[in-house]
Design a protein around this motif. Structure first.
Motif, mmCIF file in Angstrom:
data_model
loop_
_atom_site.group_PDB
_atom_site.id
_atom_site.type_symbol
_atom_site.label_atom_id
_atom_site.label_comp_id
_atom_site.label_asym_id
_atom_site.label_seq_id
_atom_site.Cartn_x
_atom_site.Cartn_y
_atom_site.Cartn_z
ATOM 1 N N ASP A 333 56.370 58.921 24.244
ATOM 2 C CA ASP A 333 57.476 59.773 24.664
ATOM 3 C C ASP A 333 57.813 59.523 26.128
ATOM 4 O OD1 ASP A 333 57.755 60.968 22.183
ATOM 5 O OD2 ASP A 333 56.350 62.587 22.644
ATOM 6 N N GLU A 337 52.239 59.209 27.742
ATOM 7 C CA GLU A 337 52.456 60.375 26.884
ATOM 8 C C GLU A 337 52.677 59.878 25.459
ATOM 9 O OE1 GLU A 337 55.436 63.104 28.185
ATOM 10 O OE2 GLU A 337 54.729 63.100 30.277
ATOM 11 N N ASP A 339 52.452 60.121 21.082
ATOM 12 C CA ASP A 339 52.669 61.028 19.958
ATOM 13 C C ASP A 339 52.622 60.196 18.676
ATOM 14 O OD1 ASP A 339 53.113 63.307 18.522
ATOM 15 O OD2 ASP A 339 55.100 63.737 19.350
#
Length: 358
Positions: A333, A337, A339
């Motif tokens: 992201d 970071e 996901d």
């Protein structure tokens, strides 16, 4: 002065990753009470295995040498069975141990041999490649390849310790060193941006085993992996982030019949994962583009055969990260970071692959 760094890996079965030069004398301390030790190594690493064997014998250990095939060709059930036969013939008990010398393939195999023998004996990987040091040897993932795919058979079996002897890198072929840097770069994108800054400042230094930058990069990458696996041994949560770029990478390796270096496949996989993140509306252009720029500066591949897409997609569907008929990908992201992108459409996947199709 031989400076030694010890990086702890936590969890229920904690151990240290030891980084330095001339570490053979550190091995016996990791295996207290092991009267018998099996040393697994391929023929090209006979000299390194001889040194390890001599040190163990000098410490009063009985040593069984087992020669294994080099690289991914040795990660088979036939090789593992031959190793178990040798352990049985030598009378190995639960208090004895296995030492796996070599790159990522050798440590994967050696760890699996140890995990299955008597349902688990101690083992120590002595990785001789950059890839082995920063990835395969750390984390307790062990396994072999089958016709269905890479590492689909294996076990979680943490080692008693890991010896990352930097002397081994001095004779490592430059192409193998560069391939290992793909896993280091991955750690930079998912967790430690300082890695990326260091590589961008001087890509040549990052690929020179005599340069202090290489040790710094290794320690950064090992700390990233230690932090992740210490809290999630069996990949039930955060450990999945280490698979960034690996779904396509493993498919490429399968299609290429494991003739590609793992790190080269990961480099292509990282660019694909970045493009998937971007085209899913998750990642900014600058961070996505940074993947290709850094990998290219290191001399790593960033493209793959456009005509291979149907075969690659089929291979990804049997990847161990898939859930039923749904593919799962680790995406970004933002820098550091991560996901999960669960069940992306075939159209989105094909669109992302178009960016790496050559």
């Amino acid at each position: 002065m031989n400076e030694i760094t010890r990086i702890p890996v936590g969890g229920d079965q904690a151990y240290d990753v030891v980084v330095g030069r001339g570490l053979t004398d550190q091995l016996s301390a990791l295996l207290p009470g092991a009267d018998r030790v099996a040393v697994l190594a391929s023929a090209p690493l006979a000299a390194k295995a001889d040194t390890i064997e001599a040190a163990l014998r000098a410490d009063g250990r009985e040593v069984t040498r087992i020669e294994i095939a080099d690289a991914e060709s040795g990660k088979t059930i036939e090789t593992a069975a031959a190793c178990w036969d040798r352990l049985g013939a030598a009378g190995f008990t639960r208090s004895d141990a296995v030492v796996a010398v070599g790159g990522g393939a050798a440590t994967d195999l050696g760890g699996y041999v140890a995990a299955a023998w008597l349902r688990g004996v101690r083992w120590v990987p002595v990785p001789t490649s950059l890839l082995g040091m920063v990835d395969a040897a750390v984390g307790g993932k062990t396994g072999i390849n089958t016709a269905a795919g890479k590492n689909l058979v294996g076990a979680f079996h943490p080692p008693a310790g890991v010896l990352c002897d930097l002397d081994a890198l001095d004779s490592l072929p430059p192409a193998d060193l560069r391939a290992g840097l793909a896993e280091v770069v991955k750690c930079g994108f998912i967790a430690e941006p300082a890695i990326l800054d260091l590589v961008e400042r001087d890509p040549r230094a990052a690929a020179d085993p005599a340069d202090p930058a290489v040790r710094t990069l290794i320690e950064y990458a090992v700390r990233v992996k230690a932090d992740v696996v210490g809290g999630d041994l069996k990949e039930s949560g955060r450990r999945e982030i280490l698979n960034y770029g690996h779904t396509l990478a493993h498919a490429i390796e399968k299609v290429e019949h494991y003739t590609w270096r793992h790190g080269d496949a990961v480099a292509v996989g990282l660019v694909f994962a970045a493009e998937l993140s971007r085209r899913a509306g998750r990642l900014d252009d600058a961070t996505a583009d940074r993947h290709r720029a850094i990998l290219t500066a290191l001399g790593l591949p960033t493209g793959y055969d456009a005509d291979a897409w149907p075969e690659l997609l089929a291979a990804m569907r049997v990847d161990k990260k898939a859930r039923g008929s749904r593919l799962r990908f680790i995406v970004l992201d933002a820098l550091a970071e991560t996901d999960v992108l669960d069940g992306p459409s075939d159209a989105l996947l094909a669109d992302a692959f178009s960016a790496v199709a050559a």
